[in-house]
Design a protein around this motif. Structure first.
Motif, mmCIF file in Angstrom:
data_model
loop_
_atom_site.group_PDB
_atom_site.id
_atom_site.type_symbol
_atom_site.label_atom_id
_atom_site.label_comp_id
_atom_site.label_asym_id
_atom_site.label_seq_id
_atom_site.Cartn_x
_atom_site.Cartn_y
_atom_site.Cartn_z
ATOM 1 N N ALA A 65 52.343 93.468 -32.586
ATOM 2 C CA ALA A 65 52.604 92.890 -33.731
ATOM 3 C C ALA A 65 52.030 94.021 -34.945
ATOM 4 C CB ALA A 65 52.092 91.540 -33.894
ATOM 5 N N SER A 66 50.999 94.400 -34.691
ATOM 6 C CA SER A 66 50.259 94.986 -35.987
ATOM 7 C C SER A 66 50.405 96.572 -35.780
ATOM 8 C CB SER A 66 48.960 94.632 -36.181
ATOM 9 O OG SER A 66 48.161 94.892 -35.120
ATOM 10 N N GLY A 67 50.352 97.158 -34.837
ATOM 11 C CA GLY A 67 50.424 98.388 -34.181
ATOM 12 C C GLY A 67 48.951 98.975 -34.027
ATOM 13 N N ARG A 68 47.890 98.030 -34.056
ATOM 14 C CA ARG A 68 46.473 98.682 -34.254
ATOM 15 C C ARG A 68 45.922 97.999 -32.823
ATOM 16 N NH1 ARG A 68 43.994 95.112 -38.919
ATOM 17 N NH2 ARG A 68 42.024 96.252 -38.305
ATOM 18 N N ASP A 69 45.032 98.831 -32.329
ATOM 19 C CA ASP A 69 44.589 98.378 -30.971
ATOM 20 C C ASP A 69 44.003 97.112 -30.643
ATOM 21 O OD1 ASP A 69 41.514 98.174 -30.871
ATOM 22 O OD2 ASP A 69 41.824 99.790 -32.210
ATOM 23 N N ILE A 70 44.307 96.507 -29.551
ATOM 24 C CA ILE A 70 44.037 95.144 -29.425
ATOM 25 C C ILE A 70 42.450 94.573 -29.399
ATOM 26 C CG2 ILE A 70 46.159 94.853 -27.831
ATOM 27 C CD1 ILE A 70 44.115 95.055 -25.332
ATOM 28 N N VAL A 71 41.444 95.624 -29.430
ATOM 29 C CA VAL A 71 40.242 95.266 -29.654
ATOM 30 C C VAL A 71 39.753 95.064 -31.196
ATOM 31 C CG1 VAL A 71 37.923 95.975 -29.072
ATOM 32 C CG2 VAL A 71 39.396 96.262 -27.684
ATOM 33 N N THR A 72 40.317 96.003 -31.961
ATOM 34 C CA THR A 72 40.183 95.816 -33.455
ATOM 35 C C THR A 72 40.739 94.660 -33.978
ATOM 36 O OG1 THR A 72 40.251 98.432 -33.545
ATOM 37 C CG2 THR A 72 40.480 97.175 -35.489
ATOM 38 N N VAL A 73 41.989 94.295 -33.564
ATOM 39 C CA VAL A 73 42.671 93.212 -34.278
ATOM 40 C C VAL A 73 42.085 91.656 -33.238
ATOM 41 C CG1 VAL A 73 44.695 94.236 -34.784
ATOM 42 C CG2 VAL A 73 44.445 93.200 -32.448
ATOM 43 N N GLY A 74 41.040 91.726 -32.678
ATOM 44 C CA GLY A 74 40.406 90.774 -32.133
ATOM 45 C C GLY A 74 41.093 89.896 -30.828
ATOM 46 N N LEU A 75 42.106 90.573 -30.214
ATOM 47 C CA LEU A 75 42.970 90.001 -29.197
ATOM 48 C C LEU A 75 42.236 89.929 -27.961
ATOM 49 C CD1 LEU A 75 46.440 91.342 -29.656
ATOM 50 C CD2 LEU A 75 45.442 89.071 -30.721
ATOM 51 N N VAL A 76 40.988 90.705 -27.809
ATOM 52 C CA VAL A 76 40.367 90.779 -26.360
ATOM 53 C C VAL A 76 39.260 89.737 -26.506
ATOM 54 C CG1 VAL A 76 38.710 92.253 -24.962
ATOM 55 C CG2 VAL A 76 40.957 93.046 -26.210
ATOM 56 N N GLU A 77 39.329 88.363 -26.162
ATOM 57 C CA GLU A 77 38.457 87.276 -26.419
ATOM 58 C C GLU A 77 37.193 87.533 -25.329
ATOM 59 O OE1 GLU A 77 38.543 82.781 -26.109
ATOM 60 O OE2 GLU A 77 39.433 83.452 -24.415
ATOM 61 N N GLY A 78 37.463 88.016 -24.174
ATOM 62 C CA GLY A 78 36.130 88.241 -23.446
ATOM 63 C C GLY A 78 36.500 88.955 -22.223
ATOM 64 N N ILE A 79 35.334 89.791 -21.706
ATOM 65 C CA ILE A 79 35.581 90.512 -20.465
ATOM 66 C C ILE A 79 34.338 90.006 -19.913
ATOM 67 C CG2 ILE A 79 35.317 92.858 -19.344
ATOM 68 C CD1 ILE A 79 36.544 93.948 -21.967
ATOM 69 N N GLU A 80 34.613 89.543 -18.438
ATOM 70 C CA GLU A 80 33.727 89.330 -17.311
ATOM 71 C C GLU A 80 33.660 90.337 -16.254
ATOM 72 O OE1 GLU A 80 33.704 85.371 -15.892
ATOM 73 O OE2 GLU A 80 34.002 84.372 -17.822
ATOM 74 N N VAL A 81 32.328 90.771 -15.978
ATOM 75 C CA VAL A 81 32.111 91.559 -15.081
ATOM 76 C C VAL A 81 31.284 91.141 -13.815
ATOM 77 C CG1 VAL A 81 31.404 94.019 -14.407
ATOM 78 C CG2 VAL A 81 32.433 93.539 -16.468
ATOM 79 N N ARG A 82 31.801 91.057 -12.391
ATOM 80 C CA ARG A 82 30.947 90.500 -11.479
ATOM 81 C C ARG A 82 31.084 91.668 -10.389
ATOM 82 N NH1 ARG A 82 32.181 84.360 -10.780
ATOM 83 N NH2 ARG A 82 31.950 83.490 -12.816
ATOM 84 N N GLY A 83 29.915 92.625 -10.208
ATOM 85 C CA GLY A 83 30.334 93.766 -9.459
ATOM 86 C C GLY A 83 31.386 94.719 -9.785
ATOM 87 N N GLY A 84 32.161 94.956 -8.854
ATOM 88 C CA GLY A 84 33.276 95.565 -9.250
ATOM 89 C C GLY A 84 34.521 94.767 -9.573
ATOM 90 N N LEU A 85 34.329 93.699 -10.027
ATOM 91 C CA LEU A 85 35.406 92.716 -10.098
ATOM 92 C C LEU A 85 35.323 92.297 -11.614
ATOM 93 C CD1 LEU A 85 35.067 90.044 -6.910
ATOM 94 C CD2 LEU A 85 36.733 92.149 -7.446
#
Length: 388
Positions: A20-40
């Motif tokens: 929609a904006s052409g900007r990266d998804i992190v900058t525009v706030g589309l990445v709500e969260g990232i969960e890491v459990r070991g390699g998952l």
């Protein structure tokens, strides 16, 4: 191998553009969260119903990028749509893309958002309104065979002339695809998924949407959202009965659909009966009628000589049903043929309808239908949860 960090993974996602904006998804706030459990790794991307289809390529690209990162053994990206509060102050409007707010998430598994409709009192509308009778097949623990019971109960009901749907509500361990012999993804028409058909059933499972070996590392709200999508965003149509195997989602089922009743599955031994007792009490607390108990793996018969052995004891569920004041619905034997048929994707109730096992499931189905089609059982709208 060093585990990946959420910050490093977030940085990797900056290479992906928001359509929609052409900007990266992190900058525009589309990445709500990232969960890491070991390699998952699981990434949650924000969207709304209007942008869900356009965001599906972004979701796939995010998943591919994450899988390439050092230390990642498996990665999953899902789309989340947040429901705005009923009354939103003007100053709060327009926060994030599509006016996202931190309400209850509705999760997207195939690129289409699931709307949540409310009632005039503010309580979400009940799902599956066209299903005449919804019977949860449940237990207080895993490993008692409720998935096998649910599948063969559903097949038996269909063979008795009823229009039956089967929802695999076990998100963490979906077994329906293997047990009915289907492994393809459902068709999507408009904003609805079309249930797959097998053995006279309309079927849906999270297992149709993910690879068989993909681990489900979702939080509780994600599980609830996925389950609500499979109930509300699937074209189930009018059905006589649906006996979903509930897995870990018993409370969600009790809250979001009008359950006609619950069938509790247990094995005969004391430790399983203790957990079955908890299952009965849980449904009583949520005002869902317990139709009765089934004793699964009730006894073993040697396929060679016919000798019977009560490996897990025998009659415990019948005694427990009497103690709890509920009906004993029958016993299912522990037979090699049941296991072989389930692993082959050919439920024994359909593939060997004249077998002793199929007759036991048929008797169970007839009794369940007699109970839910009678005037003595009503449909529960479930509890209303209030946090003070």
């Amino acid at each position: 191998m060093v585990d990946p960090s959420a910050d490093a993974l977030r940085a990797a996602l900056r290479t992906i553009k928001d359509p929609a904006s052409g900007r990266d998804i992190v900058t525009v706030g589309l990445v709500e969260g990232i969960e890491v459990r070991g390699g998952l790794v699981q990434a949650t991307l924000l969207t709304d119903r209007a942008h869900a289809a356009a965001m599906e390529p972004v979701r796939r690209e995010a998943e591919a990028v994450l899988k390439r990162q050092p230390g990642v053994t498996n990665a999953t990206a899902i789309l989340t749509a947040h429901k705005p509060p009923a009354a939103m102050a003007p100053a709060a409007a327009g926060h994030g893309r599509g006016g996202h707010n931190h309400g209850a998430p509705s999760h997207v598994a195939s690129g289409h958002g699931a709307p949540v409709h409310g009632t005039p009192g503010g309580k979400p509308a009940l799902l599956l309104p066209e299903v005449k009778a919804i019977v949860a097949v449940a237990s207080g623990k895993g490993g008692v065979g409720k998935s096998t019971v649910a599948v063969n109960l559903a097949v038996s009901l269909a063979r008795q002339g009823h229009k039956v749907g089967l929802l695999d509500a076990d998100i963490y361990g979906p077994s329906l695809p293997r047990m009915i012999g289907l492994n393809r993804k459902p068709e999507v028409r408009g904003e609805k998924m079309i249930p797959l058909e097998a053995w006279g059933l309309a079927c849906m499972s999270i297992g149709f949407l993910v690879d068989e070996e993909t681990p489900m590392i979702w939080r509780g709200p994600m599980v609830m959202g996925a389950l609500e999508q499979m109930m509300g965003q699937v074209e189930w149509g009018a059905l006589d009965i649906m006996p979903p195997g509930t897995g870990d989602a018993q409370l969600t089922m009790a809250q979001r659909v009008a359950l006609t009743g619950a069938v509790i599955v247990s094995t005969p031994q004391d430790i399983a009966l203790i957990d079955a007792r908890r299952g009965v009490r849980m449904f009583e607390k949520t005002k869902v009628p317990v139709l009765g108990l089934v004793e699964n793996m009730s006894f073993y018969c040697c396929p060679n000589c016919g000798h019977r052995a009560d490996i897990f004891g025998h009659g415990g569920a019948k005694t427990e049903a009497a103690r709890l004041g509920t009906e004993f619905l029958g016993e299912i034997p522990l037979l090699l043929d049941i296991r072989v048929a389930s692993d082959a994707g050919t439920p024994i109730a359909a593939s060997a309808p004249d077998s002793d096992a199929a007759k036991a499931y048929g008797a169970l189905a007839a009794r369940v239908w007699a109970k839910v089609s009678g005037a003595t059982v009503g449909r529960s709208s479930g509890p209303r949860i209030v946090i003070e």
